[in-house]
Design a protein around this motif. Structure first.
Motif, PDB file in Angstrom:
ATOM      1  N   ARG A  89     -23.498  -5.002   6.754  1.00 45.49           N
ATOM      2  CA  ARG A  89     -22.680  -3.880   7.249  1.00 45.49           C
ATOM      3  C   ARG A  89     -21.530  -3.589   6.303  1.00 45.49           C
ATOM      4  O   ARG A  89     -21.198  -2.435   6.042  1.00 45.49           O
ATOM      5  CB  ARG A  89     -22.140  -4.197   8.648  1.00 45.49           C
ATOM      6  N   MET A  90     -20.922  -4.645   5.786  1.00 44.25           N
ATOM      7  CA  MET A  90     -19.815  -4.491   4.862  1.00 44.25           C
ATOM      8  C   MET A  90     -20.262  -3.779   3.576  1.00 44.25           C
ATOM      9  O   MET A  90     -19.589  -2.874   3.092  1.00 44.25           O
ATOM     10  CB  MET A  90     -19.267  -5.878   4.520  1.00 44.25           C
ATOM     11  N   LEU A  91     -21.394  -4.184   3.041  1.00 46.09           N
ATOM     12  CA  LEU A  91     -21.895  -3.569   1.817  1.00 46.09           C
ATOM     13  C   LEU A  91     -22.354  -2.131   2.057  1.00 46.09           C
ATOM     14  O   LEU A  91     -22.173  -1.270   1.198  1.00 46.09           O
ATOM     15  CB  LEU A  91     -23.038  -4.403   1.231  1.00 46.09           C
ATOM     16  N   GLU A  92     -22.956  -1.876   3.219  1.00 44.41           N
ATOM     17  CA  GLU A  92     -23.415  -0.515   3.513  1.00 44.41           C
ATOM     18  C   GLU A  92     -22.256   0.454   3.709  1.00 44.41           C
ATOM     19  O   GLU A  92     -22.375   1.627   3.407  1.00 44.41           O
ATOM     20  CB  GLU A  92     -24.309  -0.517   4.758  1.00 44.41           C
ATOM     21  N   SER A  93     -21.137  -0.049   4.221  1.00 42.10           N
ATOM     22  CA  SER A  93     -20.002   0.836   4.482  1.00 42.10           C
ATOM     23  C   SER A  93     -19.080   0.979   3.276  1.00 42.10           C
ATOM     24  O   SER A  93     -18.147   1.778   3.311  1.00 42.10           O
ATOM     25  CB  SER A  93     -19.198   0.322   5.676  1.00 42.10           C
ATOM     26  N   ALA A  94     -19.343   0.218   2.214  1.00 42.94           N
ATOM     27  CA  ALA A  94     -18.485   0.284   1.026  1.00 42.94           C
ATOM     28  C   ALA A  94     -18.734   1.595   0.286  1.00 42.94           C
ATOM     29  O   ALA A  94     -19.885   1.983   0.084  1.00 42.94           O
ATOM     30  CB  ALA A  94     -18.765  -0.896   0.114  1.00 42.94           C
ATOM     31  N   PRO A  95     -17.664   2.267  -0.139  1.00 42.12           N
ATOM     32  CA  PRO A  95     -17.834   3.550  -0.829  1.00 42.12           C
ATOM     33  C   PRO A  95     -18.489   3.413  -2.195  1.00 42.12           C
ATOM     34  O   PRO A  95     -19.328   4.204  -2.557  1.00 42.12           O
ATOM     35  CB  PRO A  95     -16.414   4.087  -0.947  1.00 42.12           C
ATOM     36  N   GLY A  96     -18.136   2.406  -2.962  1.00 43.06           N
ATOM     37  CA  GLY A  96     -18.729   2.248  -4.287  1.00 43.06           C
ATOM     38  C   GLY A  96     -19.094   0.807  -4.523  1.00 43.06           C
ATOM     39  O   GLY A  96     -18.230  -0.041  -4.692  1.00 43.06           O
ATOM     40  N   LEU A  97     -20.391   0.517  -4.527  1.00 46.18           N
ATOM     41  CA  LEU A  97     -20.833  -0.858  -4.745  1.00 46.18           C
ATOM     42  C   LEU A  97     -20.780  -1.185  -6.231  1.00 46.18           C
ATOM     43  O   LEU A  97     -21.156  -0.361  -7.066  1.00 46.18           O
ATOM     44  CB  LEU A  97     -22.264  -1.040  -4.245  1.00 46.18           C
ATOM     45  N   PRO A  98     -20.326  -2.380  -6.582  1.00 47.97           N
ATOM     46  CA  PRO A  98     -20.347  -2.775  -7.988  1.00 47.97           C
ATOM     47  C   PRO A  98     -21.777  -2.998  -8.464  1.00 47.97           C
ATOM     48  O   PRO A  98     -22.681  -3.229  -7.668  1.00 47.97           O
ATOM     49  CB  PRO A  98     -19.547  -4.076  -8.004  1.00 47.97           C
ATOM     50  N   ASP A  99     -21.972  -2.905  -9.763  1.00 49.30           N
ATOM     51  CA  ASP A  99     -23.298  -3.176 -10.324  1.00 49.30           C
ATOM     52  C   ASP A  99     -23.680  -4.616 -10.012  1.00 49.30           C
ATOM     53  O   ASP A  99     -22.833  -5.500  -9.971  1.00 49.30           O
ATOM     54  CB  ASP A  99     -23.280  -2.985 -11.846  1.00 49.30           C
ATOM     55  N   TRP A 100     -24.979  -4.806  -9.771  1.00 41.19           N
ATOM     56  CA  TRP A 100     -25.426  -6.158  -9.465  1.00 41.19           C
ATOM     57  C   TRP A 100     -26.592  -6.527 -10.336  1.00 41.19           C
ATOM     58  O   TRP A 100     -27.540  -5.761 -10.410  1.00 41.19           O
ATOM     59  CB  TRP A 100     -25.826  -6.279  -7.999  1.00 41.19           C
ATOM     60  N   PRO A 101     -26.604  -7.619 -10.969  1.00 36.78           N
ATOM     61  CA  PRO A 101     -25.508  -8.567 -11.111  1.00 36.78           C
ATOM     62  C   PRO A 101     -24.439  -8.010 -12.046  1.00 36.78           C
ATOM     63  O   PRO A 101     -24.750  -7.251 -12.959  1.00 36.78           O
ATOM     64  CB  PRO A 101     -26.169  -9.808 -11.698  1.00 36.78           C
ATOM     65  N   PRO A 102     -23.198  -8.376 -11.824  1.00 35.99           N
ATOM     66  CA  PRO A 102     -22.116  -7.834 -12.646  1.00 35.99           C
ATOM     67  C   PRO A 102     -22.171  -8.373 -14.072  1.00 35.99           C
ATOM     68  O   PRO A 102     -22.652  -9.475 -14.307  1.00 35.99           O
ATOM     69  CB  PRO A 102     -20.852  -8.301 -11.931  1.00 35.99           C
ATOM     70  N   ALA A 103     -21.705  -7.571 -14.993  1.00 36.39           N
ATOM     71  CA  ALA A 103     -21.641  -8.018 -16.388  1.00 36.39           C
ATOM     72  C   ALA A 103     -20.610  -9.140 -16.503  1.00 36.39           C
ATOM     73  O   ALA A 103     -19.611  -9.136 -15.785  1.00 36.39           O
ATOM     74  CB  ALA A 103     -21.247  -6.841 -17.279  1.00 36.39           C
ATOM     75  N   PRO A 104     -20.843 -10.092 -17.380  1.00 34.17           N
ATOM     76  CA  PRO A 104     -19.884 -11.200 -17.533  1.00 34.17           C
ATOM     77  C   PRO A 104     -18.483 -10.683 -17.877  1.00 34.17           C
ATOM     78  O   PRO A 104     -18.308  -9.864 -18.764  1.00 34.17           O
ATOM     79  CB  PRO A 104     -20.461 -12.015 -18.687  1.00 34.17           C
ATOM     80  N   GLY A 105     -17.523 -11.153 -17.119  1.00 32.89           N
ATOM     81  CA  GLY A 105     -16.132 -10.777 -17.358  1.00 32.89           C
ATOM     82  C   GLY A 105     -15.718  -9.448 -16.757  1.00 32.89           C
ATOM     83  O   GLY A 105     -14.546  -9.076 -16.819  1.00 32.89           O
ATOM     84  N   SER A 106     -16.651  -8.716 -16.155  1.00 38.98           N
ATOM     85  CA  SER A 106     -16.315  -7.385 -15.638  1.00 38.98           C
ATOM     86  C   SER A 106     -15.483  -7.449 -14.357  1.00 38.98           C
ATOM     87  O   SER A 106     -14.761  -6.507 -14.041  1.00 38.98           O
ATOM     88  CB  SER A 106     -17.582  -6.569 -15.383  1.00 38.98           C
ATOM     89  N   ARG A 111     -10.880  -4.134  -9.309  1.00 37.16           N
ATOM     90  CA  ARG A 111     -10.093  -4.018  -8.079  1.00 37.16           C
ATOM     91  C   ARG A 111     -10.489  -5.137  -7.126  1.00 37.16           C
ATOM     92  O   ARG A 111     -11.641  -5.553  -7.093  1.00 37.16           O
ATOM     93  CB  ARG A 111     -10.361  -2.661  -7.417  1.00 37.16           C
ATOM     94  N   PRO A 112      -9.541  -5.603  -6.314  1.00 40.66           N
ATOM     95  CA  PRO A 112      -9.853  -6.711  -5.387  1.00 40.66           C
ATOM     96  C   PRO A 112     -10.993  -6.379  -4.424  1.00 40.66           C
ATOM     97  O   PRO A 112     -11.759  -7.268  -4.055  1.00 40.66           O
ATOM     98  CB  PRO A 112      -8.541  -6.927  -4.635  1.00 40.66           C
ATOM     99  N   GLU A 113     -11.124  -5.119  -4.024  1.00 39.72           N
ATOM    100  CA  GLU A 113     -12.204  -4.756  -3.097  1.00 39.72           C
ATOM    101  C   GLU A 113     -13.567  -4.991  -3.739  1.00 39.72           C
ATOM    102  O   GLU A 113     -14.509  -5.422  -3.075  1.00 39.72           O
ATOM    103  CB  GLU A 113     -12.105  -3.282  -2.671  1.00 39.72           C
ATOM    104  N   LEU A 114     -13.683  -4.687  -5.039  1.00 43.40           N
ATOM    105  CA  LEU A 114     -14.957  -4.890  -5.724  1.00 43.40           C
ATOM    106  C   LEU A 114     -15.258  -6.377  -5.886  1.00 43.40           C
ATOM    107  O   LEU A 114     -16.407  -6.799  -5.779  1.00 43.40           O
ATOM    108  CB  LEU A 114     -14.945  -4.202  -7.090  1.00 43.40           C
TER     109      LEU A 114
END
Length: 160
Positions: A89-106, A111-114
């Motif tokens: 539910r948390m991921l579905e309601s998020a406005p902008g999901l980060p890329d998965w898997p995230p790039a190293p160091g990104s 932002r703390p929300e990401l």
């Protein structure tokens, strides 16, 4: 004669109830496969949707029959946990999901929300430990623990 027939009827009813329960369980598990890593999703789809036995799926993934059965059961149990459902539910309601898997160091400067969403996905969705999530996300364990504790508090309070 009647006792034997009654016993068969009861056994058939029990069998039908078990089958219906297994079908409902399979449907509930399959609903969330899109959030799982591709290998785990393939195992669940193969078992619950295609009806493949665990030893066949294990042969495809390099696991023996018992390990495949344990893996399928573990993934299915994880997808049915309230914390997994809250994370979805948390991921579905998020406005902008980060890329998965995230790039190293990104995530270090993100932002703390990401960062929170990435920790939710790693720990609750993929089932990684906090230490493994820290390595995968290239974050310090303390950062992962802080975000994990904050999300766990929200889930326990029912605010997700």
């Amino acid at each position: 004669m009647q006792v034997v027939e009654r016993r068969r009827v009861v056994e058939n009813l029990d069998r039908r109830r078990r089958l219906r329960r297994a079908e409902r369980l399979g449907e509930a598990v399959l609903r969330h496969t899109r959030w799982l890593p591709p290998g785990e999703a393939a195992l669940l789809i193969g078992f619950y949707h295609a009806g493949r036995p665990p030893h066949e799926l294990g042969a495809l993934t390099g696991l023996d029959r018992r390990a495949a059965r344990r893996r399928i059961r573990g993934i299915a149990e994880r997808t049915l946990r309230p914390s997994f459902l809250a994370a979805v539910r948390m991921l579905e309601s998020a406005p902008g999901l980060p890329d998965w898997p995230p790039a190293p160091g990104s995530l270090a400067a993100a932002r703390p929300e990401l960062v929170t969403l990435a920790v939710v996905r790693a720990v609750y969705i993929e089932g990684l430990s906090r230490r493994a999530a820290a390595v995968r996300l290239d974050l310090k364990e303390h950062v992962v623990r802080r975000h994990f504790d904050a999300v766990r508090g929200r889930i326990e309070a029912g605010r997700v």
